[in-house]
Design an enzyme around this catalytic site. Structure first.
Site, PDB file in Angstrom:
ATOM      1  N   ARG A  78      40.001  40.275  50.192  1.00 55.19           N
ATOM      2  CA  ARG A  78      39.173  40.275  48.989  1.00 55.19           C
ATOM      3  C   ARG A  78      39.807  41.085  47.873  1.00 55.19           C
ATOM      4  O   ARG A  78      39.371  40.993  46.721  1.00 55.19           O
ATOM      5  CB  ARG A  78      37.781  40.851  49.311  1.00 55.19           C
ATOM      6  CG  ARG A  78      37.032  40.027  50.331  1.00 55.19           C
ATOM      7  CD  ARG A  78      35.781  40.733  50.784  1.00 55.19           C
ATOM      8  NE  ARG A  78      34.776  40.805  49.755  1.00 55.19           N
ATOM      9  CZ  ARG A  78      33.870  39.883  49.505  1.00 55.19           C
ATOM     10  NH1 ARG A  78      33.878  38.778  50.212  1.00 55.19           N
ATOM     11  NH2 ARG A  78      32.981  40.044  48.559  1.00 55.19           N
ATOM     12  N   HIS A  99      57.706  21.420  20.475  1.00 52.23           N
ATOM     13  CA  HIS A  99      56.815  22.043  19.483  1.00 52.23           C
ATOM     14  C   HIS A  99      56.787  23.558  19.643  1.00 52.23           C
ATOM     15  O   HIS A  99      55.859  24.216  19.185  1.00 52.23           O
ATOM     16  CB  HIS A  99      55.413  21.440  19.601  1.00 52.23           C
ATOM     17  CG  HIS A  99      55.427  19.960  19.364  1.00 52.23           C
ATOM     18  ND1 HIS A  99      55.603  19.415  18.117  1.00 52.23           N
ATOM     19  CD2 HIS A  99      55.345  18.921  20.228  1.00 52.23           C
ATOM     20  CE1 HIS A  99      55.620  18.088  18.222  1.00 52.23           C
ATOM     21  NE2 HIS A  99      55.462  17.775  19.493  1.00 52.23           N
ATOM     22  N   ASN A 142      28.997  46.985  46.158  1.00 48.69           N
ATOM     23  CA  ASN A 142      29.875  45.956  45.607  1.00 48.69           C
ATOM     24  C   ASN A 142      29.132  45.366  44.410  1.00 48.69           C
ATOM     25  O   ASN A 142      27.969  44.996  44.537  1.00 48.69           O
ATOM     26  CB  ASN A 142      30.108  44.894  46.703  1.00 48.69           C
ATOM     27  CG  ASN A 142      30.979  43.757  46.231  1.00 48.69           C
ATOM     28  OD1 ASN A 142      31.511  43.793  45.128  1.00 48.69           O
ATOM     29  ND2 ASN A 142      31.133  42.754  47.073  1.00 48.69           N
ATOM     30  N   GLY A 143      29.789  45.295  43.240  1.00 49.45           N
ATOM     31  CA  GLY A 143      29.132  44.744  42.045  1.00 49.45           C
ATOM     32  C   GLY A 143      29.277  45.707  40.880  1.00 49.45           C
ATOM     33  O   GLY A 143      30.061  46.651  40.937  1.00 49.45           O
ATOM     34  N   LYS A 162      50.757  29.776  40.585  1.00 54.34           N
ATOM     35  CA  LYS A 162      51.074  30.271  41.928  1.00 54.34           C
ATOM     36  C   LYS A 162      52.320  31.133  41.884  1.00 54.34           C
ATOM     37  O   LYS A 162      52.368  32.202  42.479  1.00 54.34           O
ATOM     38  CB  LYS A 162      51.257  29.079  42.857  1.00 54.34           C
ATOM     39  CG  LYS A 162      50.750  29.282  44.209  1.00 54.34           C
ATOM     40  CD  LYS A 162      49.308  28.963  44.488  1.00 54.34           C
ATOM     41  CE  LYS A 162      48.259  29.415  43.524  1.00 54.34           C
ATOM     42  NZ  LYS A 162      46.954  28.901  43.828  1.00 54.34           N
ATOM     43  N   TRP A 179      37.579  47.796  44.685  1.00 53.74           N
ATOM     44  CA  TRP A 179      38.462  47.266  43.644  1.00 53.74           C
ATOM     45  C   TRP A 179      37.940  47.864  42.348  1.00 53.74           C
ATOM     46  O   TRP A 179      36.837  47.548  41.911  1.00 53.74           O
ATOM     47  CB  TRP A 179      38.374  45.747  43.636  1.00 53.74           C
ATOM     48  CG  TRP A 179      39.406  45.072  42.801  1.00 53.74           C
ATOM     49  CD1 TRP A 179      40.716  44.878  43.110  1.00 53.74           C
ATOM     50  CD2 TRP A 179      39.202  44.465  41.520  1.00 53.74           C
ATOM     51  NE1 TRP A 179      41.336  44.195  42.103  1.00 53.74           N
ATOM     52  CE2 TRP A 179      40.436  43.929  41.113  1.00 53.74           C
ATOM     53  CE3 TRP A 179      38.104  44.326  40.675  1.00 53.74           C
ATOM     54  CZ2 TRP A 179      40.604  43.268  39.912  1.00 53.74           C
ATOM     55  CZ3 TRP A 179      38.282  43.666  39.478  1.00 53.74           C
ATOM     56  CH2 TRP A 179      39.511  43.143  39.100  1.00 53.74           C
ATOM     57  N   LYS A 236      40.523  38.285  45.961  1.00 56.45           N
ATOM     58  CA  LYS A 236      40.247  36.925  46.441  1.00 56.45           C
ATOM     59  C   LYS A 236      38.933  36.400  45.885  1.00 56.45           C
ATOM     60  O   LYS A 236      38.811  35.237  45.544  1.00 56.45           O
ATOM     61  CB  LYS A 236      40.198  36.934  47.974  1.00 56.45           C
ATOM     62  CG  LYS A 236      39.937  35.584  48.602  1.00 56.45           C
ATOM     63  CD  LYS A 236      41.134  34.675  48.439  1.00 56.45           C
ATOM     64  CE  LYS A 236      40.952  33.295  49.028  1.00 56.45           C
ATOM     65  NZ  LYS A 236      41.971  32.368  48.520  1.00 56.45           N
ATOM     66  N   CYS A 286      35.999  44.001  46.517  1.00 59.88           N
ATOM     67  CA  CYS A 286      35.244  45.020  47.237  1.00 59.88           C
ATOM     68  C   CYS A 286      34.737  44.408  48.542  1.00 59.88           C
ATOM     69  O   CYS A 286      34.309  43.262  48.568  1.00 59.88           O
ATOM     70  CB  CYS A 286      34.044  45.572  46.482  1.00 59.88           C
ATOM     71  SG  CYS A 286      34.451  46.424  44.980  1.00 59.88           S
ATOM     72  N   GLU A 306      49.149  24.519  38.034  1.00 58.54           N
ATOM     73  CA  GLU A 306      48.953  25.157  39.336  1.00 58.54           C
ATOM     74  C   GLU A 306      50.280  25.746  39.861  1.00 58.54           C
ATOM     75  O   GLU A 306      50.303  26.867  40.382  1.00 58.54           O
ATOM     76  CB  GLU A 306      48.365  24.127  40.312  1.00 58.54           C
ATOM     77  CG  GLU A 306      48.399  24.494  41.776  1.00 58.54           C
ATOM     78  CD  GLU A 306      47.532  25.695  42.163  1.00 58.54           C
ATOM     79  OE1 GLU A 306      46.860  26.269  41.288  1.00 58.54           O
ATOM     80  OE2 GLU A 306      47.565  26.068  43.347  1.00 58.54           O
ATOM     81  N   GLU A 311      51.532  34.562  40.055  1.00 56.15           N
ATOM     82  CA  GLU A 311      50.599  35.519  40.650  1.00 56.15           C
ATOM     83  C   GLU A 311      51.148  36.212  41.875  1.00 56.15           C
ATOM     84  O   GLU A 311      50.756  37.332  42.171  1.00 56.15           O
ATOM     85  CB  GLU A 311      49.229  34.891  40.939  1.00 56.15           C
ATOM     86  CG  GLU A 311      49.170  33.986  42.125  1.00 56.15           C
ATOM     87  CD  GLU A 311      47.770  33.439  42.375  1.00 56.15           C
ATOM     88  OE1 GLU A 311      46.822  34.215  42.384  1.00 56.15           O
ATOM     89  OE2 GLU A 311      47.652  32.221  42.575  1.00 56.15           O
TER      90      GLU A 311
HETATM   91  C1  F6R Z   1      44.797  31.596  42.333  1.00 56.85           C
HETATM   92  C2  F6R Z   1      43.422  31.786  42.699  1.00 56.85           C
HETATM   93  C3  F6R Z   1      42.424  32.091  41.640  1.00 56.85           C
HETATM   94  C4  F6R Z   1      41.080  31.441  41.999  1.00 56.85           C
HETATM   95  C5  F6R Z   1      39.986  31.861  41.001  1.00 56.85           C
HETATM   96  C6  F6R Z   1      38.664  31.191  41.297  1.00 56.85           C
HETATM   97  O1  F6R Z   1      45.586  31.240  43.431  1.00 56.85           O
HETATM   98  O2  F6R Z   1      43.102  31.713  43.859  1.00 56.85           O
HETATM   99  O3  F6R Z   1      42.864  31.675  40.385  1.00 56.85           O
HETATM  100  O4  F6R Z   1      41.241  30.064  41.999  1.00 56.85           O
HETATM  101  O5  F6R Z   1      39.819  33.240  41.051  1.00 56.85           O
HETATM  102  O6  F6R Z   1      38.230  31.480  42.585  1.00 56.85           O
HETATM  103  P1  F6R Z   1      37.164  30.585  43.321  1.00 56.85           P
HETATM  104  O7  F6R Z   1      37.792  29.262  43.622  1.00 56.85           O
HETATM  105  O8  F6R Z   1      36.828  31.345  44.569  1.00 56.85           O
HETATM  106  O9  F6R Z   1      36.004  30.442  42.389  1.00 56.85           O
END
Ligand code: F6R
Length: 608
Positions: A27, A504, A100-101, A485, A74, A603, A2, A481, A488
């Site tokens: 965001r 396993h 927002n919230g 990536k 969102w 984000k 949001c 990681e 997502e």
């Molecule tokens: C993946 C990604 C998310 C964030 C997670 C935590 O690429 O960006 O998994 O890492 O939402 O976000 P922050 O670091 O802002 O607490």
């Protein structure tokens, strides 16, 4: 998640609000709307979908006026429909708000308001706030808002317009970020700094329960009790261009290419030839020697950086480190006390579960050190100590340069703790520092050398439904990681496994052509990795290995190899992840997806 914007000035508000919302697109959102006021009228337009739908809706007849608020939503309560989009208003249309919230007690409040005769148009929790203001307004919007805020349970950042008090926006927050931008004969409200950075670099950052009453030429700040307060102006050094795409097709690609510079920044003044210095964080040598355990708490990518941190700290400092996902940590009654150092890691500094974990740790008497990228964020303000990641603004939803800087921040911390606790000799410390200082240059080389093969592999990966990432020790932390990536942003189902764990269970899924990314930079475990690679190769997997230059033995067992420059194997992660970031990017591009804003993701995850 949001985004809120607000504008009051001499210019037409609509284009400025839309532009501000575009800068907050990172965001994540699924609908958008604006409300613009002229004298005692408020024109509201809101649409499900991306901003371009809203822009089309207003193209012929944009709301006119010099004061307005805007929102990207969102969805949490109610589907992403036109009706559920913000702004929302009360029965009379006199009070118009964006939020927002999440309001946790909204159902109870709504039932009470319905009993009093209010009628609701949306399924949102937000709408109750507009009706509550209507119910409690007695001639002063600011006072009504403060009163209503006390009735709300949960989190909110709010911007409120009213026909009764035109030319004014009230902004208030609790557990959701909100800032007020200071201009000349104009002022701004936003969830985040990039929204209006092209107009001003001076902001007030509201703290929890603080309220701003903003007009075109005045900003008055109040605490929850309604007392006037003064705050320091926060001056931001990023320029607007730093937050732009800088010539790249997507923010994510730009941010990957910024990784070498980001590493340089996080190291600067902290690691210099022969020395590592973290005097910026207030941890005395005595405290450092007394800690008996470290807890790292984070979500998503940040938690994977934490797993890397665990391997490096345990190896260099010989101290036990636990890593928790924040949403688990906060509900598992963790065993921590004043002898534990808790490190919370968050790019945005606003992640709700990480923030709650920070508060829980403090309540249990632990000191909390935060690694975050955002100055003035909630986590930065509430943590006892902060180590800023200095990655610069990260706009793409998928974190890349901030992840690398989290990893490098753990290298710095591990070296510092090892120095204070004397767990490595001076000579070894010197050598390790020299190695870390080579990272920025080697990161540039890694991008240059891996790019072509990555692009070629992406053309093959785009046709796949599943992929596996395997590794041992720090290479396992990296595979987590790498898999996240890829999944997502390309929506390919990707799983990470410790390579020794394949037999396993997951080996059953390996068949002809299944892509496996095998990371083999932990040289002490290289032969074991080669055996694991052979296991998947024998079952038909298409194996892409990532290892150090010169480790050519692997070529006999795999289909393709990406070689990264040689560095002390403890620090290979900051380089080996780069081709995986690029692989995810190019695979998503090949599949034609929205790389910077993957579906269903946001984000900044400011709700639980
Ligand atoms: C993946 C990604 C998310 C964030 C997670 C935590 O690429 O960006 O998994 O890492 O939402 O976000 P922050 O670091 O802002 O607490």
């Amino acid at each position: 998640m949001c985004g809120i914007v607000g504008y009051l000035g001499e210019k037409e508000a609509t284009p400025i609000l839309i532009e501000g919302l575009e800068r907050l697109e990172y965001r994540g959102y699924d609908s958008a709307g604006i409300a613009v006021s002229v004298e005692d009228e408020i024109d509201v337009v809101k649409k499900a979908g991306k901003l371009k739908v809203l822009k089309e809706a207003i193209s012929e007849n944009p709301p006119a006026g010099k004061v307005g608020i805007g929102h990207t939503r969102w969805a949490t309560h109610g589907s992403p429909s036109d009706l559920n989009s913000h702004p929302h208003s009360d029965c009379t249309g006199d009070f118009v708000i964006v939020h927002n919230g999440i309001i946790e007690n909204f159902q109870q409040l709504k039932d009470e308001l319905v009993d009093k005769g209010h009628s609701f148009r949306s399924e949102t929790d937000t709408e109750v706030i507009a009706h509550l203001i209507e119910e409690n307004y007695q001639g002063k919007l600011r006072e009504a808002v403060l009163k209503v805020a006390r009735m709300l349970e949960g989190s909110y950042a709010l911007a409120i317009l009213s026909k009764r008090e035109p030319g004014k926006i009230i902004a208030i927050r609790r557990d959701s970020p909100l800032i007020v931008g200071i201009g000349e004969d104009e002022n701004y409200i936003a969830s985040d700094i990039p929204a209006f950075l092209q107009y001003t670099n001076q902001f007030y950052i509201l703290d929890d329960e603080e309220l701003a009453e903003v007009t075109r030429d005045n900003i008055s700040l109040y605490d929850a009790a309604g007392n006037r307060i003064e705050k320091d102006v926060f001056v931001v050094n990023w320029d607007a261009e730093m937050a732009e795409k800088g010539g790249y097709e997507h923010f994510m690609l730009k941010e990957i290419h910024e990784e070498p510079d980001a590493i340089r920044r996080v190291l600067s003044n902290r690691v210099t030839p022969g020395n590592v210095d973290l005097s910026e964080i207030n941890l005395s040598s005595e405290e450092i020697r007394n800690y008996d355990k470290i807890h790292i708490v984070a979500c998503g990518t940040a938690s994977y950086a934490g797993i890397m941190g665990k391997y490096v700290i345990e190896e260099l400092v010989r101290m036990p480190v636990e890593v928790d996902i924040a949403s688990e940590f906060r509900y598992r009654q963790p065993l921590i006390d004043e002898n534990s150092l808790v490190i919370v890691v968050s790019q945005s500094g606003e992640t709700a579960d990480t923030l709650a974990s920070l508060r829980l740790a403090q309540k249990k008497g632990a000191k909390v050190l935060a690694f975050t990228n955002v100055t003035g964020s909630s986590i930065a303000r509430e943590a006892d100590e902060v180590l800023y990641l200095q990655a610069g603004p990260e706009i793409a939803v998928a974190s890349t340069k901030a992840y690398i800087n989290m990893v490098v921040a753990f290298y710095i911390l591990a070296l510092y703790l090892a120095k204070v606790r004397s767990t490595v000799t001076e000579d070894r410390l010197y050598e390790l520092i020299e190695e870390v200082l080579r990272l920025p240059k080697l990161a540039t080389e890694t991008i240059e050398k891996s790019l072509e093969l990555v692009k070629e592999r992406a053309r093959v990966y785009k046709l796949q439904d599943n992929a596996f990432f395997i590794g041992r020790n720090i290479d396992f932390a990296l595979s987590l990681e790498g898999a996240l990536k890829l999944k997502e942003i390309s929506y390919i189902h990707a799983e990470a496994y410790p390579a020794g764990e394949l037999k396993h269970g997951p080996l059953a899924l390996i068949e002809d052509g299944v892509p496996v990314v095998a990371i083999a930079t932990r040289l002490s475990l290289y032969d074991k990795m080669l055996s694991n690679i052979k296991e998947v190769k024998a079952r038909g997997a298409d194996v892409l290995a990532i290892t150090f230059e010169g480790e050519t033995e692997v070529e006999k067992s795999v289909d393709h190899v990406i070689y990264i420059p040689r560095i002390n194997e403890l620090f290979s992660g900051a380089l080996a992840i780069i081709p995986m970031h690029l692989l995810a990017y190019y695979t998503s591009l090949e599949r034609g997806y929205d790389v910077d804003q993957p579906r269903n993701l946001a984000k900044s995850v400011t709700v639980e």
